[in-house]
Write an enzyme that holds these catalytic residues in place. Structure first.
Site, PDB file in Angstrom:
ATOM      1  N   SER A  50      34.356   2.628   4.140  1.00 18.89           N
ATOM      2  CA  SER A  50      33.072   3.315   3.994  1.00 18.89           C
ATOM      3  C   SER A  50      32.418   3.413   5.371  1.00 18.89           C
ATOM      4  O   SER A  50      32.909   2.847   6.349  1.00 18.89           O
ATOM      5  CB  SER A  50      32.175   2.523   3.047  1.00 18.89           C
ATOM      6  OG  SER A  50      31.881   1.267   3.653  1.00 18.89           O
ATOM      7  N   ASP A  83      35.601   6.651   2.740  1.00 15.01           N
ATOM      8  CA  ASP A  83      34.905   6.579   1.447  1.00 15.01           C
ATOM      9  C   ASP A  83      33.447   7.016   1.662  1.00 15.01           C
ATOM     10  O   ASP A  83      32.776   6.525   2.582  1.00 15.01           O
ATOM     11  CB  ASP A  83      34.974   5.122   0.961  1.00 15.01           C
ATOM     12  CG  ASP A  83      34.524   4.950  -0.478  1.00 15.01           C
ATOM     13  OD1 ASP A  83      34.575   5.934  -1.243  1.00 15.01           O
ATOM     14  OD2 ASP A  83      34.139   3.814  -0.838  1.00 15.01           O
ATOM     15  N   GLY A 190      29.336  -1.730  -7.405  1.00 18.90           N
ATOM     16  CA  GLY A 190      28.826  -3.100  -7.448  1.00 18.90           C
ATOM     17  C   GLY A 190      29.177  -3.849  -8.721  1.00 18.90           C
ATOM     18  O   GLY A 190      29.889  -3.338  -9.597  1.00 18.90           O
ATOM     19  N   ASN A 266      38.796   3.972  -7.533  1.00 19.43           N
ATOM     20  CA  ASN A 266      38.176   3.190  -6.451  1.00 19.43           C
ATOM     21  C   ASN A 266      37.819   1.779  -6.909  1.00 19.43           C
ATOM     22  O   ASN A 266      37.093   1.610  -7.892  1.00 19.43           O
ATOM     23  CB  ASN A 266      36.895   3.879  -5.984  1.00 19.43           C
ATOM     24  CG  ASN A 266      37.153   5.083  -5.117  1.00 19.43           C
ATOM     25  OD1 ASN A 266      38.267   5.584  -5.060  1.00 19.43           O
ATOM     26  ND2 ASN A 266      36.124   5.551  -4.444  1.00 19.43           N
ATOM     27  N   ASP A 268      36.505  -1.952  -5.243  1.00 17.95           N
ATOM     28  CA  ASP A 268      36.038  -2.779  -4.136  1.00 17.95           C
ATOM     29  C   ASP A 268      35.526  -4.126  -4.662  1.00 17.95           C
ATOM     30  O   ASP A 268      35.972  -5.204  -4.264  1.00 17.95           O
ATOM     31  CB  ASP A 268      34.917  -2.032  -3.384  1.00 17.95           C
ATOM     32  CG  ASP A 268      34.434  -2.778  -2.153  1.00 17.95           C
ATOM     33  OD1 ASP A 268      35.018  -3.820  -1.809  1.00 17.95           O
ATOM     34  OD2 ASP A 268      33.466  -2.317  -1.520  1.00 17.95           O
ATOM     35  N   THR A 269      34.598  -4.058  -5.630  1.00 14.90           N
ATOM     36  CA  THR A 269      33.918  -5.266  -6.120  1.00 14.90           C
ATOM     37  C   THR A 269      34.891  -6.349  -6.605  1.00 14.90           C
ATOM     38  O   THR A 269      34.706  -7.531  -6.295  1.00 14.90           O
ATOM     39  CB  THR A 269      32.937  -4.879  -7.250  1.00 14.90           C
ATOM     40  OG1 THR A 269      31.945  -4.008  -6.688  1.00 14.90           O
ATOM     41  CG2 THR A 269      32.263  -6.096  -7.855  1.00 14.90           C
TER      42      THR A 269
HETATM   43  P1  13P Z   1      33.317  -0.902  -7.359  1.00 19.93           P
HETATM   44  O1  13P Z   1      32.024  -1.437  -6.839  1.00 19.93           O
HETATM   45  O2  13P Z   1      33.311  -0.763  -8.857  1.00 19.93           O
HETATM   46  O3  13P Z   1      34.490  -1.685  -6.905  1.00 19.93           O
HETATM   47  O4  13P Z   1      33.489   0.586  -6.824  1.00 19.93           O
HETATM   48  C1  13P Z   1      33.926   0.843  -5.508  1.00 19.93           C
HETATM   49  C2  13P Z   1      33.823   2.282  -5.145  1.00 19.93           C
HETATM   50  O5  13P Z   1      33.679   3.158  -5.984  1.00 19.93           O
HETATM   51  C3  13P Z   1      33.909   2.636  -3.717  1.00 19.93           C
HETATM   52  O6  13P Z   1      33.669   3.985  -3.486  1.00 19.93           O
END
Ligand code: 13P
Length: 341
Positions: A50, A83, A190, A266, A268-269
Site C-alpha cells: 500500500s 494496493d 481491518g 486481498n 492483510d489482517t
Molecule cells: P483485510 O483487512 O481484510 O485483510 O483486507 C486487506 C485489503 O483489502 C487490502 O487492500
C-alpha cells in the site's frame, strides 16, 4: 523468473477456475513468509504494498527485497502490486519503480476518504490504464466504496448506497479498460468487519453474483477478505492482547465468490493477527529474550502458515508451474493489439 504481470496470473486463474490471494507486505519477514508458503504449496504469488507500506519501507527497500524473492524463488510466478493507489501520480511512481501491477482507487478522492464521482473515477483510472498498458503493466480499478453495512456508513454514505452498482460496473469497465475490478459488497479493511457471523444482509454475495453475470469476462477482486479466525484472536488475547470479539469474511463465502468470477482476494489482517500473536507469545513466555530473531522467526512462521492455508483454500496451490511468464514487452504489444485490453 522476473516479476510478472498480474493480468497473466489472473487470466490463468480464470482458466483454471481458482482464486489468487494478494497479501500485503511492509518488510522482509512478510515477503519471506509469502514466498515460502508459495514454494510449499506450489502457488503463484501476488505480493502487494500500500502507500503506507511504501513510505514505511522507503519503497526502494521493498522493491529490492522483491528482486531477491525472484532470484531465490525462480519457480514462482510473482507479481508486485500497488494496493490502493490514491492518485494517477502514485500509480505512475509505482510503475516507474518496477511494480508489475497497480490499483488506481478512484472510488475515493486523493485524500483516500472522500467518495468521488463516477466521472472522476473513470478519468483517473483511464489515464493510469493508458500509461500502464503501454508498459505491459496491469491495472485494477474500484467501483463502489468499501465499507461495512452494519454501522450504516461505509465511507460516510448511507447503509447500502456505497455498494457497487452493477450498471455502473459495466460502464466503468467499458470506459476504462481495466484488467481487474474491485467491488464493494459490504466488506471493509481491518479486524472489525462484522459484529456477528455475516448473513446475506451484511455481506452481499448476491450483488457479486449479479456483477459477475453482467461482466462474465472481468476478473473481480474482493478486498477486506480476511477471515479474522477466532483461533488467531484467542492467541493474541491469551498473551495479554485486548481484541474485542469480531467476525471476518467466512472462507466458504470467498469460495462462492471464486466460483463466480473472483480471481484476486486481498488479505492483510489475518497475517497481522498471526504475527502479533506469535510475538506476544514469545514476550509472555520468555520475558528474558531480547534477540529480535527470537520473535520475528515465529512471527514469520505463523504468517507462512496462514498464507499457505489461504493459498490452498483459494485453489491456487499446485498452479505455479502451469505456465511460462509472458514478458512485460509482450504484454504491452498485446494491449496495443487489443488482444487483452
Ligand atoms: P483485510 O483487512 O481484510 O485483510 O483486507 C486487506 C485489503 O483489502 C487490502 O487492500
Amino acid at each position: 523468473m522476473p516479476l510478472v504481470s498480474m493480468r497473466q496470473l489472473l487470466d490463468e486463474a480464470a482458466q483454471g477456475a481458482y482464486g489468487v490471494g494478494a497479501f500485503n507486505v511492509n518488510n522482509m519477514e512478510q515477503i519471506q513468509a509469502i514466498m515460502e508458503a508459495a514454494r510449499e504449496t506450489k502457488s503463484p504469488a501476488i505480493v502487494q504494498a500500500s502507500r503506507g507500506a511504501r513510505s514505511y519501507s522507503q519503497d526502494r527497500f521493498l522493491y529490492h527485497l522483491m528482486l531477491a524473492a525472484t532470484e531465490l524463488y525462480p519457480e514462482i510466478p510473482t507479481v508486485l502490486h500497488l494496493d490502493h493507489g490514491n492518485s494517477v501520480e502514485t500509480c505512475k511512481s509505482a510503475i516507474a519503480m518496477g511494480f508489475t501491477s497497480v490499483m488506481m482507487d478512484g472510488s475515493l478522492m486523493p485524500d483516500g476518504k472522500t467518495p468521488s464521482t463516477f466521472e472522476y473515477n473513470v478519468k483517473a483510472t483511464r489515464e493510469v490504464v493508458e500509461t500502464a498498458h503501454s508498459k505491459g503493466i496491469t491495472v485494477e480499478g474500484e467501483i463502489g466504496c468499501l465499507g461495512g453495512i452494519e454501522d450504516g456508513h461505509g465511507a460516510g454514505l448511507d447503509a447500502l448506497s456505497h455498494l457497487t452498482d452493477p450498471d455502473q460496473a459495466v460502464e466503468f469497465v467499458r470506459q476504462t479498460g481495466v484488467d481487474a475490478l474491485a467491488i464493494a459488497i459490504g466488506t471493509s479493511h481491518g479486524a472489525y468487519k462484522f459484529t456477528k457471523k455475516p448473513t446475506g444482509e451484511t455481506l452481499k454475495m448476491d450483488r457479486l453474483l449479479e456483477i459477475h453475470r453482467r461482466l462474465p469476462n472481468t476478473h473481480l477482486v474482493m478486498h477486506g477478505s480476511s477471515s479474522v479466525p477466532k483461533e488467531l484472536q484467542d492467541i493474541i488475547n491469551q498473551y495479554g492482547g485486548k481484541l474485542k470479539p469480531t467476525w471476518g469474511v467466512p472462507i466458504e463465502e470467498i469460495q462462492l465468490g471464486i466460483k463466480n468470477g473472483v480471481r484476486k482476494i486481498n488479505v492483510d489482517t489475518d497475517n497481522r493477527l498471526a504475527m502479533t500473536g506469535a510475538i506476544r507469545k514469545v514476550f509472555w513466555e520468555k520475558p528474558e529474550e531480547f534477540d529480535p530473531r527470537s520473535y520475528l522467526k515465529p512471527a514469520r512462521d505463523a504468517m507462512k502458515k496462514v498464507v499457505a492455508q489461504r493459498m490452498t483454500q483459494f485453489g491456487q496451490a499446485g498452479h505455479a508451474g502451469d505456465y511460462a511468464p509472458i514478458s512485460l514487452e509482450e504484454m504491452a504489444k498485446r494491449y496495443q493489439q487489443h488482444l487483452t485490453a
